[in-house]
Design a protein around this motif. Structure first.
Motif, PDB file in Angstrom:
ATOM      1  N   ILE A 117       0.902  -1.021   0.101  1.00  0.00           N
ATOM      2  CA  ILE A 117      -0.052  -0.011  -0.003  1.00  0.00           C
ATOM      3  C   ILE A 117       0.903   1.163  -0.044  1.00  0.00           C
ATOM      4  O   ILE A 117       1.969   1.418   0.771  1.00  0.00           O
ATOM      5  CB  ILE A 117      -0.685   0.054   1.168  1.00  0.00           C
ATOM      6  N   PRO A 118       0.643   2.273  -0.769  1.00  0.00           N
ATOM      7  CA  PRO A 118       1.635   3.489  -0.714  1.00  0.00           C
ATOM      8  C   PRO A 118       1.347   3.987   0.359  1.00  0.00           C
ATOM      9  O   PRO A 118       0.272   4.239   1.040  1.00  0.00           O
ATOM     10  CB  PRO A 118       0.620   4.255  -1.922  1.00  0.00           C
ATOM     11  N   ALA A 119       2.472   4.786   1.007  1.00  0.00           N
ATOM     12  CA  ALA A 119       2.338   5.240   2.349  1.00  0.00           C
ATOM     13  C   ALA A 119       3.348   6.425   2.489  1.00  0.00           C
ATOM     14  O   ALA A 119       4.307   6.473   1.772  1.00  0.00           O
ATOM     15  CB  ALA A 119       2.911   4.092   3.290  1.00  0.00           C
ATOM     16  N   VAL A 120       2.765   7.397   3.371  1.00  0.00           N
ATOM     17  CA  VAL A 120       3.752   8.547   3.458  1.00  0.00           C
ATOM     18  C   VAL A 120       3.598   8.882   5.092  1.00  0.00           C
ATOM     19  O   VAL A 120       2.795   8.816   5.599  1.00  0.00           O
ATOM     20  CB  VAL A 120       2.927   9.845   2.902  1.00  0.00           C
ATOM     21  N   ALA A 121       4.843   9.157   5.689  1.00  0.00           N
ATOM     22  CA  ALA A 121       5.071   9.308   6.899  1.00  0.00           C
ATOM     23  C   ALA A 121       5.342  11.074   6.960  1.00  0.00           C
ATOM     24  O   ALA A 121       6.040  11.300   6.333  1.00  0.00           O
ATOM     25  CB  ALA A 121       6.265   8.758   7.547  1.00  0.00           C
ATOM     26  N   VAL A 122       4.629  11.847   7.998  1.00  0.00           N
ATOM     27  CA  VAL A 122       4.679  12.963   8.308  1.00  0.00           C
ATOM     28  C   VAL A 122       5.160  13.406   9.595  1.00  0.00           C
ATOM     29  O   VAL A 122       4.439  12.770  10.504  1.00  0.00           O
ATOM     30  CB  VAL A 122       3.257  13.763   7.648  1.00  0.00           C
ATOM     31  N   SER A 123       5.906  14.130   9.739  1.00  0.00           N
ATOM     32  CA  SER A 123       6.509  14.672  11.121  1.00  0.00           C
ATOM     33  C   SER A 123       6.987  16.231  11.039  1.00  0.00           C
ATOM     34  O   SER A 123       7.067  16.825   9.864  1.00  0.00           O
ATOM     35  CB  SER A 123       7.982  14.096  11.490  1.00  0.00           C
ATOM     36  N   TYR A 124       6.536  16.725  12.273  1.00  0.00           N
ATOM     37  CA  TYR A 124       6.935  18.141  12.240  1.00  0.00           C
ATOM     38  C   TYR A 124       8.061  18.160  13.249  1.00  0.00           C
ATOM     39  O   TYR A 124       8.291  17.636  14.297  1.00  0.00           O
ATOM     40  CB  TYR A 124       5.580  18.624  13.264  1.00  0.00           C
ATOM     41  N   ALA A 125       8.977  18.915  12.580  1.00  0.00           N
ATOM     42  CA  ALA A 125      10.401  18.773  13.083  1.00  0.00           C
ATOM     43  C   ALA A 125      10.667  19.799  14.110  1.00  0.00           C
ATOM     44  O   ALA A 125      11.658  20.466  14.225  1.00  0.00           O
ATOM     45  CB  ALA A 125      11.457  19.079  11.934  1.00  0.00           C
ATOM     46  N   GLY A 126       9.833  19.883  15.175  1.00  0.00           N
ATOM     47  CA  GLY A 126      10.191  20.745  16.465  1.00  0.00           C
ATOM     48  C   GLY A 126       9.282  19.976  17.506  1.00  0.00           C
ATOM     49  O   GLY A 126       8.347  19.306  17.303  1.00  0.00           O
ATOM     50  N   ARG A 127      10.028  20.227  18.626  1.00  0.00           N
ATOM     51  CA  ARG A 127       9.117  19.949  20.111  1.00  0.00           C
ATOM     52  C   ARG A 127       8.109  20.528  20.447  1.00  0.00           C
ATOM     53  O   ARG A 127       7.255  20.051  20.956  1.00  0.00           O
ATOM     54  CB  ARG A 127      10.281  19.752  21.118  1.00  0.00           C
ATOM     55  N   ASP A 128       8.131  22.127  20.165  1.00  0.00           N
ATOM     56  CA  ASP A 128       7.147  22.823  20.264  1.00  0.00           C
ATOM     57  C   ASP A 128       6.249  22.740  19.152  1.00  0.00           C
ATOM     58  O   ASP A 128       6.288  23.167  18.034  1.00  0.00           O
ATOM     59  CB  ASP A 128       7.470  24.207  20.806  1.00  0.00           C
ATOM     60  N   ALA A 129       4.725  22.467  19.593  1.00  0.00           N
ATOM     61  CA  ALA A 129       4.021  22.239  18.452  1.00  0.00           C
ATOM     62  C   ALA A 129       3.247  23.316  18.123  1.00  0.00           C
ATOM     63  O   ALA A 129       2.230  23.435  17.356  1.00  0.00           O
ATOM     64  CB  ALA A 129       2.991  21.112  18.791  1.00  0.00           C
TER      65      ALA A 129
END
Length: 249
Positions: A117-129
Motif C-alpha cells: 500500500i502506498p504510504a507517507v510518513a509526516v513529521s513536524y520537526a520541532g518539539r514545540d507544536a
C-alpha cells in the motif's frame, strides 16, 4: 480514495487530527492509532500478548499496541476494504537521518509499504507544536501531489518533515536524502530514592552532518523535506567486494 491514518503519539495527538482532516481532501478517512504514546517503537510487532481495539467513534479506533500493530489490525480486521493510501503522523518531533530507524511513525508507513500500500510518513520537526495546526492547508495541497503523481514507487515510502515554523513562512518543498546525526551523552545513569541504579536513554546533545541536499538542511532552511525511503537495505555497491573475501565455513 480510501485512506488509513495512524501515528505513534496516540489517537488523541493533535498532529493526527491535523493530518486526518487534511486527508479528507483525498477521500474517505479511517483512523486506527495507538491508545497511548508509542514513540521510538520502531517496527515492533506484538506477538506474545493479545491486542484489543476499541471504536471511539465512527471511523476512529484505537489499539493497545504499537504503530505496526495498528496497521496490521486495521487491515486484518477493522477496515471494510484495503486502503488506497496509508498516512502516518503528524509526528510530534522530527524524523530525519537515523531517526527513521527508531521511529514508530515511519515504521507504520513501512508496514503499509511491505503490504503493498502506498504510504507517507509526516513529521513536524520541532518539539514545540505551536505551529503544527497551521499546516492543514499546506498538507491539503501537498498530499494529493504525493499520492496521485503517476504510479507510486514500488517498495518505497515517502518521509516528509515539516519545518518548525508557521506554514505561511515555508519556502517550498525539497526532495532530499537522509542526513547523519550523532548523539552525545544520551544515557543518564542515576539512582532512585531506594538507592537502586537505573539508566535513562534519551536527551543529550545531537550533532548533525547535514550538507545541502539532506533532510535536516532543507528543514533548517525553512523547506518541507520529502525523502524517498526504500525497503531494500542492501549495500549493492559492496556485494562484489564482500564476495571477494571468499568467506567459508
Amino acid at each position: 480514495m480510501f485512506i488509513l491514518c495512524t501515528n505513534d503519539d496516540g489517537y488523541l495527538a493533535p498532529g493526527l487530527g491535523v493530518l486526518s482532516e487534511a486527508a479528507k481532501a483525498l477521500g474517505d478517512v479511517h483512523v486506527v492509532a495507538p491508545d497511548r504514546e508509542q514513540s521510538a517503537q520502531s517496527h515492533a510487532l506484538t506477538m506474545h500478548f493479545p491486542l484489543r481495539a476499541k471504536q471511539v467513534r465512527e471511523g476512529v479506533h484505537h489499539v493497545d499496541g504499537t504503530p505496526t500493530d495498528c496497521v496490521a489490525v486495521a487491515l486484518g480486521a477493522l477496515l471494510e476494504r484495503k486502503p488506497d493510501l496509508v498516512l502516518s503522523g503528524i509526528n510530534h518531533g522530527p524524523n530525519m537521518g537515523e531517526d527513521v530507524l527508531y521511529s514508530g511513525t515511519v515504521a507504520a508507513a513501512m508496514e503499509a509499504t511491505i503490504l503493498g500500500i502506498p504510504a507517507v510518513a509526516v513529521s513536524y520537526a520541532g518539539r514545540d507544536a505551536t505551529h503544527m495546526q497551521s499546516y492543514g492547508p499546506l498538507l491539503e495541497a501537498l498530499l494529493p501531489q504525493l499520492a496521485t503523481r503517476g504510479e507510486f514507487p514500488a517498495e518505497t515510502l515517502l518521509n516528509v518533515n515539516l519545518p518548525p515554523i508557521d506554514a505561511s513562512a515555508v519556502r517550498g518543498v525539497q526532495v532530499t536524502r537522509l542526513a547523519r546525526r550523532v548523539y552525545a551523552d544520551s544515557l543518564t545513569r542515576a539512582h532512585d530514592p531506594n538507592g537502586r541504579e537505573y539508566f535513562w536513554i534519551g536527551g543529550g546533545n545531537v550533532e548533525w552532518s547535514a550538507p545541502e541536499g539532506t533532510d535536516f538542511h532543507a528543514v533548517n532552511e525553512g523547506y518541507v523535506s520529502v525523502t524517498p525511503l526504500h525497503l531494500d537495505l542492501t549495500n549493492h555497491a559492496l556485494i562484489q567486494d564482500v564476495a571477494a573475501w571468499n568467506l567459508a565455513v
